[in-house]
Motif scaffolding. Structure first.
Motif, short mmCIF file in Angstrom:
data_model
loop_
_atom_site.label_atom_id
_atom_site.label_comp_id
_atom_site.label_asym_id
_atom_site.label_seq_id
_atom_site.Cartn_x
_atom_site.Cartn_y
_atom_site.Cartn_z
N ASP A 22 -7.99 -41.02 25.21
CA ASP A 22 -7.40 -41.25 26.52
C ASP A 22 -7.03 -39.94 27.19
OD1 ASP A 22 -7.55 -43.93 25.82
OD2 ASP A 22 -5.60 -43.84 24.83
N ILE A 23 -7.21 -38.84 26.47
CA ILE A 23 -6.83 -37.54 27.03
C ILE A 23 -7.79 -37.17 28.16
CG2 ILE A 23 -6.47 -35.10 26.50
CD1 ILE A 23 -6.28 -36.11 23.49
N GLU A 24 -7.19 -36.73 29.25
CA GLU A 24 -8.03 -36.31 30.37
C GLU A 24 -8.41 -34.86 30.17
OE1 GLU A 24 -7.88 -37.15 35.07
OE2 GLU A 24 -6.01 -37.54 33.98
N LEU A 25 -9.69 -34.63 29.89
CA LEU A 25 -10.11 -33.27 29.57
C LEU A 25 -10.34 -32.43 30.81
CD1 LEU A 25 -12.59 -33.93 26.62
CD2 LEU A 25 -10.29 -33.01 26.48
N LEU A 26 -10.60 -33.10 31.93
CA LEU A 26 -10.81 -32.38 33.19
C LEU A 26 -9.96 -33.04 34.26
CD1 LEU A 26 -14.63 -31.72 33.62
CD2 LEU A 26 -12.82 -30.00 33.61
N LYS A 27 -9.14 -32.23 34.90
CA LYS A 27 -8.26 -32.77 35.92
C LYS A 27 -8.39 -31.86 37.14
CE LYS A 27 -3.85 -35.11 35.15
NZ LYS A 27 -2.62 -34.96 34.38
N LYS A 75 -11.29 -22.88 34.33
CA LYS A 75 -12.42 -23.48 35.03
C LYS A 75 -13.54 -23.69 34.01
CE LYS A 75 -12.11 -20.31 38.31
NZ LYS A 75 -12.48 -19.35 39.28
N PRO A 76 -14.49 -24.58 34.31
CA PRO A 76 -15.54 -24.90 33.32
C PRO A 76 -16.24 -23.67 32.75
CG PRO A 76 -15.70 -26.38 35.19
CD PRO A 76 -14.63 -25.38 35.54
N GLU A 77 -16.46 -22.65 33.58
CA GLU A 77 -17.26 -21.51 33.12
C GLU A 77 -16.41 -20.36 32.58
OE1 GLU A 77 -16.84 -22.61 36.11
OE2 GLU A 77 -16.43 -20.98 37.51
N ASP A 78 -15.10 -20.61 32.39
CA ASP A 78 -14.22 -19.54 31.92
C ASP A 78 -14.13 -19.48 30.40
OD1 ASP A 78 -13.61 -18.82 34.46
OD2 ASP A 78 -11.62 -19.75 34.52
N LEU A 79 -14.13 -18.24 29.89
CA LEU A 79 -13.79 -18.02 28.49
C LEU A 79 -12.28 -18.00 28.36
CD1 LEU A 79 -16.17 -15.02 27.68
CD2 LEU A 79 -16.41 -17.33 26.77
N ARG A 80 -11.77 -18.25 27.15
CA ARG A 80 -10.34 -18.02 26.93
C ARG A 80 -10.11 -16.52 26.81
NH1 ARG A 80 -9.79 -22.14 21.94
NH2 ARG A 80 -11.89 -21.33 21.61
N GLU A 81 -8.85 -16.14 26.69
CA GLU A 81 -8.58 -14.72 26.48
C GLU A 81 -9.13 -14.31 25.11
OE1 GLU A 81 -5.01 -11.43 26.31
OE2 GLU A 81 -4.49 -13.55 26.27
N ILE A 82 -9.87 -13.21 25.09
CA ILE A 82 -10.48 -12.77 23.84
C ILE A 82 -9.84 -11.47 23.38
CG2 ILE A 82 -12.61 -12.06 22.71
CD1 ILE A 82 -14.12 -13.67 24.83
N LYS A 83 -9.42 -11.46 22.11
CA LYS A 83 -8.89 -10.22 21.54
C LYS A 83 -9.75 -9.86 20.34
CE LYS A 83 -4.13 -11.27 22.78
NZ LYS A 83 -2.99 -11.98 22.19
N GLY A 92 -20.55 -26.74 25.96
CA GLY A 92 -20.60 -28.18 25.79
C GLY A 92 -20.50 -28.92 27.09
N LYS A 93 -20.15 -30.20 26.98
CA LYS A 93 -20.16 -31.05 28.16
C LYS A 93 -18.97 -32.00 28.11
CE LYS A 93 -23.21 -34.48 28.69
NZ LYS A 93 -24.38 -35.32 29.08
N ILE A 94 -18.26 -32.10 29.24
CA ILE A 94 -17.23 -33.13 29.40
C ILE A 94 -17.72 -34.02 30.53
CG2 ILE A 94 -14.82 -33.61 29.94
CD1 ILE A 94 -14.18 -30.72 29.19
#
Lengths: 254, 245
Positions: free
Chosen positions: B7-12, B21-29, B164-166
């Motif tokens: 039931d979790i909304e993965l995209l809001k 945003k869909p094309e963003d990486l997380r912060e990388i260290k 991946g795909k949501i």
């Protein structure tokens, strides 16, 4: 070692030891319902490769994250009977990979209607697919996937009265609604070919297994072997796999 | 890799659960040489996912029957710490880690050149100490830095990224929720300098068009990731200007 291989020599010349075209599968034989102690079963012979898949069903408790769905467990045994290279003991890396790639093709294609396997809030059907290699003649993953899916299509749900399973009596067919087919495409130098024999498999640069559903959706991918694949080549791999999966599907179900 | 219903909304409103945003990486260290005992090592963090990798070797390989007369061999082990996930994971090897150990080895092997080390092994140990999706690619990125910092001859660095795909939206760098509840996920590793793919795994449902689009998205991100890997490595070999002048 590669260079001294007969299969390598032939493939370089555009030929194969058994005279097949690069995009030909070996002779496929499929029988279902061959094990009467199993809920569903299939024997696949693909050239020298022989695999038996059996489906057994038990009543179990659902996984907490999927309370309203049945359980699917796919296991592969590379028994020492099937090849001088297989040893007894815990499952090898290759056996685990084979089971998991076949599992994904089935699970991700939503081939079994898992919601229909819920019995009550505490109980669901658990579907065990056991893949048994009888003779290793190459291309185990494609053959195992055919055997597993065919065994599922052949499977029936045993009779269950809420307390006990009556083996040998059945209440319904297992709800299997899709026909995923996995095709492994091999690359040697610039050449792509399918359904490698054991000798061919030992010299490929890279392999990519691709599972297609009958509606052309890709449902699983797995690159195998140590070589890499160029971005340009991927398209060709997918094209070959799609075409061959359609051919195989026709052979299996028509 | 998952794909369960939730039931979790993965995209809001076009934003992901962690506001990306869909094309963003997380912060990388990234950090190299974090395990002093190892010949090379690295720590890579993608958002909340943290992986360590250590390389030992080239070193003598025993038992002897495993030795190759004309080349060294590469061995890899991928492991998740019991505390790395919310519900404690039973320690030790399971089917998932066995498979990932294999595919990561195959992902690194097009890069390493071990012909000069007959009968030897290069061992790569990857440990996920905190998991929030994309653990295999995070571990691979660390392994690649570790191999380079150990001075193993390589054809190029290996960079890896998940995608991946949501529903119908294509995304990169999946977090744990997206990994579990998204509609498809794919792991890609490549040698960006050679334009070669060395790891490709997908589960879920994708059309061919979506697959090629995703592959390109992952490639673009790998090109970005490899630059960060290179800069971490360069820092290890700081050139003292006065000395060279």
């Amino acid at each position: 070692m590669k260079e001294t291989s007969y299969a390598f020599d032939l493939l370089q010349k555009g030929k194969r030891a058994d005279d097949r075209e690069f995009e030909d599968f070996r002779k496929l034989e499929l029988q279902t319902g061959i094990i009467n102690t199993a809920e569903g079963s299939a024997r696949v012979k693909l050239g020298d490769t022989e695999i038996i898949a059996g489906v057994k069903m038990n009543v179990g408790t659902p996984f907490p994250d999927t309370p309203n769905e049945g359980i699917l467990i796919v296991n592969a045994e590379f028994t020492p009977l099937a090849s001088p290279d297989f040893e007894s003991g815990p499952p090898s890396e290759d056996a685990v990979e084979c089971a998991r790639v076949v599992d994904r093709g089935i699970r991700e294609s939503h081939c079994i209607e898992m919601e229909k396997l819920a019995i009550d809030p505490e109980k669901v059907w658990a579907v065990f697919v056991d893949i048994h290699i009888i003779n290793h003649g190459g291309n185990l993953i494609d053959a195992a996937a055919i055997a597993a899916v065919a065994a599922l299509h052949n499977a029936q749900i045993p009779k269950y009265d809420g307390e006990k399973i009556t083996r040998g009596e059945y209440q319904a067919k297992l709800p299997v609604v899709h026909k995923p087919v996995t095709v492994t495409v091999c690359k040697l130098g610039e050449k792509l070919f399918v359904d490698p024999t054991l000798e061919e498999e030992q010299i490929v640069d890279s392999k990519l297994s691709i599972a297609f559903r009958e509606d052309d959706y890709i449902c699983a991918l797995q690159k195998q072997s140590a070589g890499s694949i160029n971005f340009e080549e991927i398209k060709k791999f997918i094209e070959v796999a799609e075409k061959k999966s359609k051919d195989l599907r026709k052979k299996i179900w028509e | 890799m998952g794909g369960k219903k939730s039931d979790i909304e993965l995209l809001k409103g076009g934003k992901r659960t962690d506001k990306r945003k869909p094309e963003d990486l997380r912060e990388i260290k990234m950090e190299a040489n974090v395990v002093p005992n190892a010949d090379g090592s690295a720590r890579v963090q993608f958002g909340n996912t943290i992986a360590l990798a250590a390389v030992y070797g080239p070193r003598a390989l025993f038992p002897r029957f495993m030795q190759e007369a004309d080349t060294g061999i590469l061995r890899t082990r991928y492991n998740m710490a019991p505390f790395s996930v919310v519900d404690r994971k039973a320690p030790g090897t399971d089917r998932r880690s066995t498979e990932i150990s294999k595919v990561t080895r195959l992902a690194l092997s097009p890069s390493v050149l071990l012909d000069d080390f007959p009968k030897a092994t290069v061992d790569v140990y990857m440990e996920v100490i905190q998991a929030d999706g994309s653990t295999r690619v995070t571990a691979l990125n660390a392994a690649s830095i570790a191999l380079a910092s150990a001075g193993i001859p390589m054809r190029g660095l290996v960079a890896a990224c998940s995608c991946g795909k949501i529903e119908d939206t294509l995304i990169v760098d999946l977090n744990g929720l997206e990994d579990n509840f998204g509609n498809a996920d794919m792991a890609v590793a490549m040698l960006p300098d050679k334009d070669e793919i060395s790891l490709l795994q997908m589960d879920g449902l994708l059309t061919k068009e979506e697959f090629f689009k995703l592959l390109n998205m992952a490639k673009e991100k790998c090109l970005q990731i490899v630059e960060q890997q290179k800069s971490v490595l360069k820092k290890l070999y700081k050139v003292d200007k006065e000395m060279t002048e």
